[in-house]
Design a protein around this motif. Structure first.
Motif, mmCIF file in Angstrom:
data_model
loop_
_atom_site.group_PDB
_atom_site.id
_atom_site.type_symbol
_atom_site.label_atom_id
_atom_site.label_comp_id
_atom_site.label_asym_id
_atom_site.label_seq_id
_atom_site.Cartn_x
_atom_site.Cartn_y
_atom_site.Cartn_z
ATOM 1 N N TYR A 171 -24.462 -27.380 2.129
ATOM 2 C CA TYR A 171 -24.219 -26.727 3.257
ATOM 3 C C TYR A 171 -25.453 -26.205 3.892
ATOM 4 N N LEU A 172 -25.381 -25.919 5.255
ATOM 5 C CA LEU A 172 -26.843 -25.991 6.077
ATOM 6 C C LEU A 172 -26.564 -25.733 6.950
ATOM 7 N N SER A 173 -26.741 -24.646 7.275
ATOM 8 C CA SER A 173 -26.977 -23.533 8.670
ATOM 9 C C SER A 173 -28.482 -22.857 8.658
ATOM 10 N N ILE A 318 -22.144 -30.584 5.157
ATOM 11 C CA ILE A 318 -21.774 -29.883 6.264
ATOM 12 C C ILE A 318 -22.979 -28.995 6.219
ATOM 13 N N ILE A 319 -23.115 -29.200 8.495
ATOM 14 C CA ILE A 319 -23.813 -29.315 9.068
ATOM 15 C C ILE A 319 -23.646 -28.094 10.262
ATOM 16 N N ASP A 320 -23.162 -26.795 9.545
ATOM 17 C CA ASP A 320 -22.614 -25.524 10.561
ATOM 18 C C ASP A 320 -23.864 -24.994 12.048
ATOM 19 N N LEU A 321 -23.749 -25.355 12.554
ATOM 20 C CA LEU A 321 -24.743 -25.368 14.057
ATOM 21 C C LEU A 321 -23.928 -23.905 14.634
ATOM 22 N N GLU A 396 -30.595 -24.566 3.405
ATOM 23 C CA GLU A 396 -29.506 -24.298 2.370
ATOM 24 C C GLU A 396 -28.288 -23.243 2.358
ATOM 25 N N ILE A 397 -27.199 -23.202 2.007
ATOM 26 C CA ILE A 397 -26.530 -21.961 2.215
ATOM 27 C C ILE A 397 -25.710 -22.452 0.853
#
Length: 443
Positions: A171-173, A318-321, A396-397
């Motif tokens: 998970y990347l944000s 998962i890329i959460d912008l 990274e979350i």
């Protein structure tokens, strides 16, 4: 016939046990990607073997053919079964064209509180009602106990990942929007406020992030409206990617054709506005990019977990912008679905809404359009400026980040240290924590 997995058999056993306790309307919770359609098909097949008629109600038209295929593969008796979209079934019920079922099966049952579903259920008061959902949750916090008697809980997302039933994820944000601009209506953010909240770098960030973390992976992008989805797809197409945009105006046949091309790899990037969440099943989708802030836990889970269908050696990206994780935590966070089923109050707003002047750095109430100290006009910071394409570093979350979110609102913080931790976890400046501390009497 389809061979069920152990946890799917457990779900069916849970349903039968609930029936034995004289429950006639039962909600069944099992995570996205856990094979609810297969479980439904076995429930229907077994009912048919006992000569029971079953009516299956589906939320979206595209899912009707998908469910029919699974039912066919599992040997459902079509002389005793009917599958249709909720509006179609409702119209047929009004015209007395639906044979009375012994069992009504509802897909995506968190929608079942709406009048259309209730009308169908009330038309057949003697029928058992079995509703399947990944998220027994309503945005307004309303529970389901006025419609369902019981809930049967499936395995957790963590269990399914550990047992190779769902893919693990990375998970990347980064937070690229001005949260002070977001306004709620009926619990969810308005489209106008989302448009005003985005920074000018958003479209470039989607492309740069994809190329850095997910290049070559089949990807679904969730935009916040039709215009943004079109701009994103144009950006990807300009860089040579096989990208396609879909929205609610597309006819059913076009949607089905595009989905099939996406399955076959003829389309690499599929951008959409308000489509392809619930029930949309593409096992080899490896990445999702979130460009839509949401207060809806259901929407968050459905979108993030589109990439988590299991394949050997697969890791979902998962890329959460838009920083949705700070509201909803992670897809595999343990949740008390029993509590949501009974009714959970909607997420509360912060006690004090503030912002910081970029000119003099004063922290003031967010309602001010002009800084009372230096007369800076805030609206001038967010206009219709041309979009720039700038590189940013994503973080990274992990669960460690989520732990910082133990404090749901400032009033629950007992010290300035906790307020500063809350500010850091929400990517707010220290001035926000300072102002909250003064309002709470901690300074």
């Amino acid at each position: 016939m389809i061979t069920l997995r152990d946890y799917q058999n457990e779900l069916l056993e849970g349903i039968y046990q609930s029936m034995s306790r004289n429950n006639k309307r039962i909600m069944v919770q099992s995570p996205a990607g856990s094979g609810k359609t297969v479980t439904m098909s076995e429930l229907v097949r077994r009912a048919n073997l006992k000569r029971n008629r079953v009516l299956t109600v589906v939320h979206r038209n595209e899912l009707v053919s998908q469910i029919r295929q699974t039912f066919n593969a599992n040997g459902v008796d079509w002389l005793l079964s009917e599958v249709g979209m909720v509006q179609t079934i409702s119209n047929r019920v009004k015209k007395n064209k639906v044979s009375a079922p012994e069992i009504i099966v509802i897909d995506e049952a968190h929608h079942a509180l709406s009048k259309t579903y209730r009308d169908i259920i009330q038309a057949f008061p003697k029928a058992y009602v079995i509703g399947f959902t990944a998220t027994p949750y309503r945005l307004n916090g309303q529970g389901f106990t006025d419609l369902f008697d019981d809930i049967v809980l499936g395995k957790t997302v963590k269990w399914l990942i550990e047992n190779k039933r769902l893919a693990p994820f990375k998970y990347l944000s980064i937070d690229l929007i001005n949260h002070e601009k977001l306004k709620r209506q009926r619990g969810e953010y308005t489209q106008k406020s989302i448009s005003e909240a985005f920074t000018k770098t958003i479209y470039g960030d989607a492309l740069e992030s994809y190329e850095k973390y997910a290049r070559g992976l089949k990807t679904i992008i969730y935009a916040y409206n039709v215009e943004s989805s079109k701009k994103v797809v144009e950006r990807f197409q300009q860089h040579g990617y096989k990208a396609y945009h879909l929205d609610g105006k597309a006819k059913t046949q076009e949607r089905l054709e595009v989905v099939e091309k996406f399955r076959k790899g003829e389309i690499d990037i599929l951008t959409n506005a308000e489509l392809f969440g619930e029930g949309f099943d593409i096992p080899d989708c490896h990445c999702v990019i979130l460009l839509r802030p949401t207060e809806s836990l259901s929407l968050f889970i459905q979108q993030t977990m589109r990439a988590m269908r299991y394949q050997p050696n697969k890791q979902a990206i998962i890329i959460d912008l838009v920083n949705n994780w700070s509201t909803h935590k992670l897809p595999d966070t343990d949740r008390d679905w029993q509590k949501y089923f009974k009714g959970k109050p909607p997420r509360e707003k912060s006690d004090v809404s503030v912002k910081q002047c970029p000119n003099c750095l004063a922290v003031i109430p967010s309602g001010h359009r002009e800084c009372p100290l230096c007369e800076h006009e805030f609206e001038s910071d967010y206009g219709s400026a041309e979009y720039a394409y700038e590189k940013v570093e994503l973080e990274e979350i992990t669960e460690e980040n989520v732990i910082k979110l133990n404090f749901k609102k400032p009033s629950e913080c007992k010290s300035m240290k906790e307020l500063y931790e809350l500010a850091e976890s929400l990517n707010y400046k220290k001035g926000w924590a300072y102002y909250q501390g003064k309002a709470l009497g901690l300074i």
